[in-house]
Design a protein around this motif. Structure first.
Motif, short mmCIF file in Angstrom:
data_model
loop_
_atom_site.label_atom_id
_atom_site.label_comp_id
_atom_site.label_asym_id
_atom_site.label_seq_id
_atom_site.Cartn_x
_atom_site.Cartn_y
_atom_site.Cartn_z
N THR A 46 0.84 -1.20 0.00
CA THR A 46 0.00 0.00 0.00
C THR A 46 0.88 1.26 0.00
O THR A 46 2.11 1.17 0.14
CB THR A 46 -0.91 0.06 1.26
N SER A 47 0.23 2.40 -0.10
CA SER A 47 0.96 3.67 -0.13
C SER A 47 1.58 3.99 1.23
O SER A 47 2.35 4.95 1.35
CB SER A 47 0.04 4.79 -0.59
N ASN A 48 1.27 3.22 2.26
CA ASN A 48 1.92 3.43 3.57
C ASN A 48 3.24 2.68 3.67
O ASN A 48 3.94 2.82 4.67
CB ASN A 48 1.01 2.91 4.70
N ASP A 49 3.55 1.87 2.65
CA ASP A 49 4.74 1.04 2.74
C ASP A 49 5.99 1.69 2.16
O ASP A 49 5.93 2.50 1.23
CB ASP A 49 4.51 -0.29 2.00
N CYS A 50 7.12 1.29 2.74
CA CYS A 50 8.44 1.62 2.19
C CYS A 50 9.13 0.27 2.04
O CYS A 50 9.44 -0.39 3.04
CB CYS A 50 9.21 2.52 3.15
N VAL A 51 9.32 -0.17 0.79
CA VAL A 51 9.77 -1.54 0.57
C VAL A 51 11.27 -1.63 0.28
O VAL A 51 11.87 -0.73 -0.31
CB VAL A 51 8.99 -2.22 -0.59
N LEU A 52 11.84 -2.76 0.73
CA LEU A 52 13.20 -3.12 0.37
C LEU A 52 13.10 -4.30 -0.60
O LEU A 52 12.50 -5.33 -0.26
CB LEU A 52 13.99 -3.52 1.63
N LEU A 53 13.66 -4.15 -1.78
CA LEU A 53 13.61 -5.20 -2.79
C LEU A 53 14.78 -6.16 -2.56
O LEU A 53 15.91 -5.71 -2.33
CB LEU A 53 13.72 -4.60 -4.20
N VAL A 54 14.51 -7.45 -2.63
CA VAL A 54 15.56 -8.45 -2.41
C VAL A 54 15.47 -9.51 -3.51
O VAL A 54 14.37 -9.93 -3.87
CB VAL A 54 15.42 -9.11 -1.02
N ASP A 55 16.61 -9.91 -4.05
CA ASP A 55 16.60 -11.02 -5.01
C ASP A 55 17.94 -11.76 -4.91
O ASP A 55 18.89 -11.26 -4.31
CB ASP A 55 16.37 -10.51 -6.43
N ASP A 56 17.99 -12.93 -5.53
CA ASP A 56 19.23 -13.70 -5.47
C ASP A 56 20.27 -13.14 -6.43
O ASP A 56 21.42 -12.92 -6.07
CB ASP A 56 18.98 -15.20 -5.70
N PHE A 57 19.86 -12.87 -7.69
CA PHE A 57 20.79 -12.38 -8.71
C PHE A 57 20.32 -11.06 -9.30
O PHE A 57 19.12 -10.79 -9.40
CB PHE A 57 20.87 -13.38 -9.88
N LEU A 58 21.27 -10.26 -9.73
CA LEU A 58 20.98 -9.08 -10.54
C LEU A 58 21.81 -9.21 -11.82
O LEU A 58 23.04 -9.25 -11.77
CB LEU A 58 21.36 -7.81 -9.77
N SER A 61 24.97 -5.05 -3.37
CA SER A 61 25.23 -6.43 -3.77
C SER A 61 26.16 -7.05 -2.75
O SER A 61 27.18 -6.45 -2.39
CB SER A 61 25.94 -6.48 -5.11
N LEU A 62 25.85 -8.27 -2.33
CA LEU A 62 26.70 -8.92 -1.32
C LEU A 62 27.91 -9.57 -1.97
O LEU A 62 28.93 -9.77 -1.33
CB LEU A 62 25.87 -9.92 -0.52
N ALA A 63 27.80 -9.89 -3.25
CA ALA A 63 28.97 -10.29 -4.05
C ALA A 63 28.80 -9.64 -5.42
O ALA A 63 27.73 -9.73 -6.02
CB ALA A 63 29.06 -11.80 -4.19
N LEU A 64 29.86 -8.98 -5.86
CA LEU A 64 29.79 -8.23 -7.13
C LEU A 64 30.78 -8.87 -8.10
O LEU A 64 32.00 -8.82 -7.88
CB LEU A 64 30.19 -6.79 -6.84
N ILE A 65 30.26 -9.48 -9.16
CA ILE A 65 31.13 -10.15 -10.12
C ILE A 65 31.40 -9.20 -11.29
O ILE A 65 30.49 -8.77 -11.99
CB ILE A 65 30.49 -11.46 -10.63
N GLU A 66 32.66 -8.86 -11.45
CA GLU A 66 33.05 -7.96 -12.55
C GLU A 66 33.07 -8.73 -13.87
O GLU A 66 32.63 -8.23 -14.89
CB GLU A 66 34.44 -7.37 -12.31
N ARG A 67 33.63 -9.93 -13.81
CA ARG A 67 33.61 -10.77 -15.01
C ARG A 67 33.77 -12.23 -14.61
O ARG A 67 34.29 -12.54 -13.52
CB ARG A 67 34.66 -10.36 -16.03
#
Ligand code: 5GP
Length: 191
Positions: free
Chosen positions: A115-127, A174-180
């Motif tokens: 709802t409009s009262n919420d402030c959300v934190l988005l979480v996912d496994d990969f980006l 990001s908890l782990a950032l893969i450059e390549r």
């Protein structure tokens, strides 16, 4: 996060198409120490940001998002994936392109849980390309909710999604950032 980088190097498998398989510790089988550490780290990063709910997409984001929800003592909401465009008015809905399956899904979340009262934190496994997070931002926007930012376990920076989202002003951690990653190995970076 050192533990995640170590596990990626030890147990991660590179698949064609820039896909990293982490089924032995993060996706299909989940390491409990890692899961606990992920929840605590996300809670530390977003402490004091006014987060009211954690928002993710089924199914692979749910475990990490629930670890974050537990550490932050906030409810977890997950958007559901539908193959059809047959969605009713009781939900917010948007389209997300799946990086791993190469197809589009409708992702929906009940109007009762965002709802409009919420402030959300988005979480996912990969980006990767950012489509999943863009979809979650869109669902939050449709609900009139604020977005505190996004936390992902593994960002593959070379696929561009994280930088594009940051350029739009979204805080992305990001908890782990893969450059390549290629046949020569995996190279981590930092923000
Ligand atoms: P994006 O939407 O940023 O392109 O991709 C993120 C989504 O695709 C995540 O929800 C994740 O499930 C999946 N994904 C993207 N890249 C990978 C990968 O290398 N390995 C795995 N296991 N999933 C991935």
């Amino acid at each position: 996060m050192r533990l995640m980088e170590e596990m990626i190097l030890r147990d991660g498998k590179l698949l064609p198409g820039g896909v990293l398989k982490v089924g032995s510790f993060l996706n299909q089988q989940i390491d409990p120490e890692l899961l606990h550490a992920i929840g605590e780290e996300i809670a530390r990063l977003f402490a004091g940001c006014g987060v009211t709910k954690i928002l993710t997409i089924e199914s692979s984001g749910i475990a990490l998002a629930s670890a974050a929800a537990l550490a932050m003592r906030k409810p977890l909401v997950f958007a559901k994936k539908h193959r059809t465009s047959n969605v009713d008015g009781a939900v917010y809905s948007t389209v997300v392109h799946s990086f791993t399956h190469g197809m589009d899904y409708n992702v929906v979340v009940s109007r009762d849980y965002l709802t409009s009262n919420d402030c959300v934190l988005l979480v996912d496994d990969f980006l990767a390309s950012g489509s999943a997070l863009v979809g979650l931002v869109e669902l939050a926007k449709l609900a009139g909710a604020q977005v505190a930012g996004a936390a992902v376990a593994i960002e593959k920076r070379f696929q561009g999604g994280g930088n594009a989202l940051r350029a739009q002003g979204l805080r992305v951690e990001s908890l782990a950032l893969i450059e390549r990653m290629d046949e020569n190995g995996i190279v981590f970076g930092s923000l």
